[in-house]
Design a protein around this motif. Structure first.
Motif, short mmCIF file in Angstrom:
data_model
loop_
_atom_site.label_atom_id
_atom_site.label_comp_id
_atom_site.label_asym_id
_atom_site.label_seq_id
_atom_site.Cartn_x
_atom_site.Cartn_y
_atom_site.Cartn_z
N HIS A 120 -20.00 1.74 -8.26
CA HIS A 120 -20.16 2.92 -9.13
C HIS A 120 -21.34 3.74 -8.64
N GLN A 121 -21.25 5.05 -8.79
CA GLN A 121 -22.31 5.93 -8.33
C GLN A 121 -22.71 6.89 -9.45
N LYS A 122 -23.94 6.73 -9.95
CA LYS A 122 -24.50 7.68 -10.91
C LYS A 122 -25.21 8.79 -10.15
N GLY A 123 -25.62 9.84 -10.87
CA GLY A 123 -26.32 10.95 -10.26
C GLY A 123 -27.82 10.82 -10.38
N ARG A 124 -28.53 11.61 -9.59
CA ARG A 124 -29.99 11.60 -9.62
C ARG A 124 -30.56 12.59 -10.64
N ASP A 125 -29.81 13.66 -10.92
CA ASP A 125 -30.26 14.65 -11.90
C ASP A 125 -29.07 15.04 -12.76
N THR A 126 -29.28 15.95 -13.69
CA THR A 126 -28.23 16.32 -14.63
C THR A 126 -26.99 16.86 -13.92
N LYS A 127 -27.20 17.74 -12.94
CA LYS A 127 -26.06 18.34 -12.23
C LYS A 127 -25.26 17.27 -11.49
N ASP A 128 -25.97 16.38 -10.81
CA ASP A 128 -25.30 15.31 -10.06
C ASP A 128 -24.61 14.32 -11.00
N ASN A 129 -25.26 14.03 -12.14
CA ASN A 129 -24.66 13.12 -13.11
C ASN A 129 -23.37 13.69 -13.69
N VAL A 130 -23.37 14.98 -13.96
CA VAL A 130 -22.16 15.62 -14.47
C VAL A 130 -21.05 15.55 -13.43
N ALA A 131 -21.41 15.80 -12.16
CA ALA A 131 -20.42 15.76 -11.08
C ALA A 131 -19.83 14.36 -10.93
N ARG A 132 -20.66 13.34 -11.14
CA ARG A 132 -20.20 11.95 -10.99
C ARG A 132 -19.86 11.30 -12.33
N ASN A 133 -19.83 12.11 -13.38
CA ASN A 133 -19.47 11.64 -14.72
C ASN A 133 -20.33 10.45 -15.15
N PHE A 134 -21.61 10.49 -14.78
CA PHE A 134 -22.59 9.46 -15.17
C PHE A 134 -22.15 8.06 -14.73
N GLY A 135 -21.40 8.00 -13.64
CA GLY A 135 -20.96 6.69 -13.12
C GLY A 135 -19.79 6.09 -13.89
N MET A 136 -19.17 6.86 -14.77
CA MET A 136 -18.02 6.37 -15.54
C MET A 136 -16.74 6.78 -14.82
N ALA A 137 -16.08 5.81 -14.23
CA ALA A 137 -14.93 6.11 -13.37
C ALA A 137 -13.67 6.42 -14.16
#
Length: 324
Positions: A120-137
């Protein structure tokens, strides 16, 4: 880490230690400016800081360990892959028209050995977290994962999975595209593979989202990571209709590495660098790499049938109880 940046991501229980370390740095700087020898005083303060660090991190509550597991500077799957692998080639797509960035994976070399590694891959900041859906696949993420695992099994490459998710995505679209079926298919297929499967919880292991890539002969877990049937906030909302009772739920859920080791779910607890993995990512990566190589050497000495049986028995024994 710069002092300003460090304080930005400081957890409440880390503040006394950070204040003391800041004081030591200030004294050292003043002594240098005024050409004064305060080495003995600094040594005493550093010993005090080390003792305070030990006291703080050896008495953390489950809720505090959860905060560490979710720390925004905690190493992610991609961080570990880049640190532990000799080569790394990321693969994309579920071959159904989608590529979920919440799960990353590909072919790598670990200590010279070809492996397939994913997580699973979480983001480093808000924009990245949104792009990766906070690591929720989403379902496509789990279908991408099983595609890579089937590739590994076909070509005889061990499978390494890194778990770090609060849960699988529970949105309406996820249900429409078959979230439950995608995870269930992964569980069935992972039990059938001939190659070794090693799983490691590097941060937060939550619900079926974690289990969807979490079936293996061995389960490793960092000491400040957590692994649970549901996030404590969700559990508190269900049981008490009050998410603020999450610390109480965290206690009841037995989410820490030591709880899971006692319950027979976890095989090995991986120690973290002082102050946690986020304080020394390369140190944490070295610990993870050593553990993966050691466990992989053991599993490679077993036959495919022995590995499948070991995997099966491991999960059959979870939740076992007796009536006196």
């Amino acid at each position: 880490m710069a002092t300003t940046e460090r304080r930005t991501f400081l957890l409440d229980f880390e503040k006394p230690l950070c204040d003391l370390e800041t004081r030591i740095d200030q004294i050292r700087e003043l002594a240098k400016e005024n050409n004064v020898d305060v080495s003995e005083q600094i040594a005493a303060l550093e010993a005090k800081a080390e003792q305070l660090r030990s006291e703080i991190f050896s008495t953390l509550t489950p809720s505090q360990r959860l905060q560490l597991a979710r720390h925004p500077r905690r190493p992610s799957t991609l961080d570990y892959i880049q640190a532990i692998s000799d080569e790394w080639f990321e693969l994309h797509g579920d071959r159904g028209g989608r590529d979920d960035p919440a799960i990353v994976g590909g072919i790598a070399r670990l200590d010279g050995r070809p492996v397939v590694i994913m997580g699973h891959q979480k983001g480093r900041d808000t924009k990245d977290n949104v792009a990766r859906n906070f690591g929720m696949a989403s379902p496509s993420g789990y279908r991408k994962a099983i595609r890579l695992m089937e590739h590994a099994n076909r070509f005889g490459m061990p499978i390494l999975t890194l778990i770090d998710t609060p849960a699988a995505w529970a949105g309406l679209e996820a249900e429409q595209f078959g979230q439950g079926e995608a995870i269930a298919y992964n569980l069935r297929q992972m039990f059938s593979f001939d190659v070794p499967i090693l799983c490691a919880v590097i941060g937060e292991g939550g619900s079926g989202g974690a289990l969807g890539i979490g079936v293996g002969e061995r389960l490793l877990m960092f000491e400040h990571a957590v692994y649970s049937v549901a996030p404590p906030e969700a559990c508190a909302a269900i049981l008490w209709r009050d998410a603020s009772k999450a610390p109480k739920a965290a206690e009841a859920l037995k989410i820490t590495a030591w709880d899971l080791k006692d319950l027979g779910i976890l095989d090995q607890i991986l120690p973290e660098p002082a102050s946690g993995a986020h304080a020394d990512p390369l140190g944490a990566a070295a610990i993870l790499k050593e553990a993966l190589i050691h466990n992989l050497e053991h599993l490679l000495n077993l036959s495919a049938e022995q590995r499948r049986n070991l995997r099966y028995q491991k999960f059959r024994q979870i939740g076992k109880f007796s009536i006196d």
